[in-house]
Scaffold this motif. Structure first.
Motif, mmCIF file in Angstrom:
data_model
loop_
_atom_site.group_PDB
_atom_site.id
_atom_site.type_symbol
_atom_site.label_atom_id
_atom_site.label_comp_id
_atom_site.label_asym_id
_atom_site.label_seq_id
_atom_site.Cartn_x
_atom_site.Cartn_y
_atom_site.Cartn_z
ATOM 1 N N TYR A 13 1.155 3.834 3.214
ATOM 2 C CA TYR A 13 2.007 3.690 2.030
ATOM 3 C C TYR A 13 2.348 2.221 1.765
ATOM 4 C CZ TYR A 13 5.942 4.550 -1.146
ATOM 5 O OH TYR A 13 6.789 4.567 -2.226
ATOM 6 N N PHE A 14 2.796 1.518 2.810
ATOM 7 C CA PHE A 14 3.217 0.126 2.641
ATOM 8 C C PHE A 14 2.046 -0.777 2.268
ATOM 9 C CE2 PHE A 14 4.288 -4.057 4.631
ATOM 10 C CZ PHE A 14 5.292 -4.399 3.745
ATOM 11 N N LEU A 15 0.939 -0.651 2.988
ATOM 12 C CA LEU A 15 -0.224 -1.490 2.684
ATOM 13 C C LEU A 15 -0.827 -1.130 1.324
ATOM 14 C CD1 LEU A 15 -1.978 -1.646 6.175
ATOM 15 C CD2 LEU A 15 -0.541 -3.376 5.084
ATOM 16 N N GLY A 16 -0.776 0.146 0.975
ATOM 17 C CA GLY A 16 -1.255 0.552 -0.341
ATOM 18 C C GLY A 16 -0.448 -0.088 -1.463
ATOM 19 N N LEU A 17 0.875 -0.149 -1.282
ATOM 20 C CA LEU A 17 1.729 -0.801 -2.278
ATOM 21 C C LEU A 17 1.434 -2.293 -2.371
ATOM 22 C CD1 LEU A 17 5.184 0.911 -1.573
ATOM 23 C CD2 LEU A 17 3.642 1.346 -3.496
ATOM 24 N N LEU A 18 1.259 -2.933 -1.224
ATOM 25 C CA LEU A 18 0.953 -4.368 -1.235
ATOM 26 C C LEU A 18 -0.378 -4.643 -1.927
ATOM 27 C CD1 LEU A 18 2.027 -5.621 2.323
ATOM 28 C CD2 LEU A 18 3.262 -5.798 0.158
ATOM 29 N N LEU A 19 -1.377 -3.806 -1.653
ATOM 30 C CA LEU A 19 -2.693 -3.999 -2.269
ATOM 31 C C LEU A 19 -2.620 -3.787 -3.774
ATOM 32 C CD1 LEU A 19 -5.650 -4.597 -1.510
ATOM 33 C CD2 LEU A 19 -6.032 -2.145 -1.380
ATOM 34 N N TRP A 20 -1.899 -2.769 -4.199
ATOM 35 C CA TRP A 20 -1.728 -2.504 -5.629
ATOM 36 C C TRP A 20 -0.981 -3.658 -6.290
ATOM 37 C CZ3 TRP A 20 1.154 2.357 -7.950
ATOM 38 C CH2 TRP A 20 0.871 2.438 -9.322
ATOM 39 N N ASN A 21 0.043 -4.198 -5.605
ATOM 40 C CA ASN A 21 0.795 -5.315 -6.168
ATOM 41 C C ASN A 21 -0.082 -6.557 -6.288
ATOM 42 O OD1 ASN A 21 4.317 -6.000 -5.746
ATOM 43 N ND2 ASN A 21 2.851 -7.036 -7.057
ATOM 44 N N LEU A 22 -0.919 -6.808 -5.287
ATOM 45 C CA LEU A 22 -1.831 -7.953 -5.347
ATOM 46 C C LEU A 22 -2.801 -7.802 -6.511
ATOM 47 C CD1 LEU A 22 -2.984 -10.564 -4.179
ATOM 48 C CD2 LEU A 22 -4.367 -9.174 -2.622
ATOM 49 N N GLU A 23 -3.284 -6.580 -6.717
ATOM 50 C CA GLU A 23 -4.194 -6.339 -7.834
ATOM 51 C C GLU A 23 -3.500 -6.594 -9.163
ATOM 52 O OE1 GLU A 23 -7.301 -2.878 -9.364
ATOM 53 O OE2 GLU A 23 -6.158 -2.625 -7.525
ATOM 54 N N VAL B 297 6.129 -7.198 -9.785
ATOM 55 C CA VAL B 297 6.257 -6.239 -8.688
ATOM 56 C C VAL B 297 6.156 -4.832 -9.266
ATOM 57 C CG1 VAL B 297 7.666 -7.769 -7.265
ATOM 58 C CG2 VAL B 297 8.783 -6.214 -8.868
ATOM 59 N N LEU B 298 5.922 -3.875 -8.394
ATOM 60 C CA LEU B 298 5.751 -2.493 -8.826
ATOM 61 C C LEU B 298 7.097 -1.877 -9.214
ATOM 62 C CD1 LEU B 298 3.230 -1.272 -6.093
ATOM 63 C CD2 LEU B 298 2.726 -2.185 -8.360
ATOM 64 N N SER B 299 7.048 -0.984 -10.187
ATOM 65 C CA SER B 299 8.252 -0.308 -10.663
ATOM 66 C C SER B 299 8.567 0.891 -9.768
ATOM 67 C CB SER B 299 8.038 0.170 -12.098
ATOM 68 O OG SER B 299 7.027 1.175 -12.130
ATOM 69 N N PRO B 300 9.789 1.450 -9.849
ATOM 70 C CA PRO B 300 10.115 2.663 -9.086
ATOM 71 C C PRO B 300 9.159 3.817 -9.403
ATOM 72 C CG PRO B 300 12.117 1.659 -9.928
ATOM 73 C CD PRO B 300 10.978 0.902 -10.536
ATOM 74 N N GLU B 301 8.674 3.887 -10.653
ATOM 75 C CA GLU B 301 7.709 4.944 -11.006
ATOM 76 C C GLU B 301 6.406 4.754 -10.239
ATOM 77 O OE1 GLU B 301 9.397 3.138 -13.175
ATOM 78 O OE2 GLU B 301 10.799 4.651 -13.952
ATOM 79 N N ASP B 302 5.976 3.498 -10.063
ATOM 80 C CA ASP B 302 4.762 3.223 -9.295
ATOM 81 C C ASP B 302 4.949 3.646 -7.834
ATOM 82 O OD1 ASP B 302 3.534 2.118 -11.536
ATOM 83 O OD2 ASP B 302 4.319 0.117 -11.102
#
Length: 284
Positions: free
Chosen positions: A33-43, A248-253
């Motif tokens: 979950y954490f790494l997935g969020l970081l990768l999505w944020n980097l993208e 940064v990602l939103s709460p919905e993300d």
């Protein structure tokens, strides 16, 4: 109700194996979950930089501006091209740095006329910059593509590393669930044999084991989402304090990603338990 009641009993019947499976799944899903969020944020950062990426061509005093614009606008990689005169460039500079307002009247404008290009294909920025530099009247080319290119390379490498890591973590969780369910089946070997003899179906017998596996992984998934969200929000807040322009990602993300992790936890728990109980019921 029978399956749920028996499944929960089996979780507490072998606490050591259940805790081992639970914490294995917890570590796996938290990292996922954490790494997935970081990768999505980097993208998202890379996409933002690509949208704002601009190539600047500095023109000499005798450059044929209209001819250059006509030539550049024919290039398939270029979405738009415009001229920024040296007066406009100076006005923008003064707007960004107000303390230069008094100095601009004391010296001659040193800035050149500039062609500013937006690209349809951000990955073609280096190729376009090299072609621009060869045009007559262009004295220099500048673009922020180097940082973007490195971030794209980092993103691509991170995706590969993420896929490998996720595969290993999920396999570890899957086999951990199977091991825990196998222990439960072995501990009830005689009782399961009797149930089969009196006419109980295999699906009826397997149901508590599926509930046990699902309970372990889904519980770990819920806790992992809470821990991962807390870590990401803390990191995102720290980054935005230093670099407020970084998206940064939103709460919905975060919620959508959490839903995918919980779905994966459900599939792994139920699937691992079903596979283990089916294999060992054949032996029974």
């Amino acid at each position: 109700m029978y399956a749920i009641r028996e499944g929960l009993k089996q979780v507490f019947r072998h606490p050591t194996a259940s805790l081992a499976t639970f914490f294995t799944a917890l570590v796996s899903f938290t990292l996922l979950y954490f790494l997935g969020l970081l990768l999505w944020n980097l993208e998202r950062v890379v996409q933002t930089m690509e949208r704002e990426l601009e190539v600047a061509a500095f023109l000499g005093p005798k450059a044929d501006v209209e001819g250059l614009l006509a030539e550049i606008q024919k290039w398939p990689e270029v979405a738009s091209a415009r001229l920024q005169t040296k007066e406009e460039a100076l006005a923008q500079l003064v707007l960004d740095y107000p303390y230069l307002a008094e100095a601009k009247d004391l010296v001659e404008n040193p800035l050149p006329d500039t062609l500013r290009l937006r690209l349809r294909e951000p990955e073609a920025v280096r190729r376009v910059a090299e072609r621009l530099a060869r045009l007559p009247g262009v004295e220099g080319v500048e673009y922020g593509g180097e940082i973007t290119e490195r971030l794209v390379q980092l993103l691509q490498g991170s995706r590969v590393a993420m896929l490998v890591l996720v595969g290993l973590l999920l396999l570890n969780t899957f086999f951990s669930v199977m091991g825990s369910i196998r222990l439960s089946v072995e501990s009830r070997r005689e009782a399961l044999g009797i149930m089969l003899l009196v006419g109980a179906t295999r699906r009826f017998i397997q149901a508590p084991f599926v509930v046990e596996g699902t309970f372990l992984t889904l519980g770990a998934g819920l806790l992992a989402v809470a821990v991962g969200a807390f870590l990401y929000r803390a990191l995102a807040q720290a980054v935005q304090t230093l670099l407020p322009f970084v998206p940064v990602l939103s709460p919905e993300d975060l919620g959508r990603t959490a839903g995918l992790v919980l779905l994966l936890a459900l599939v792994l728990g139920a699937g691992g338990a079903f596979a283990a109980s089916r294999a060992h019921l054949r032996e029974v």
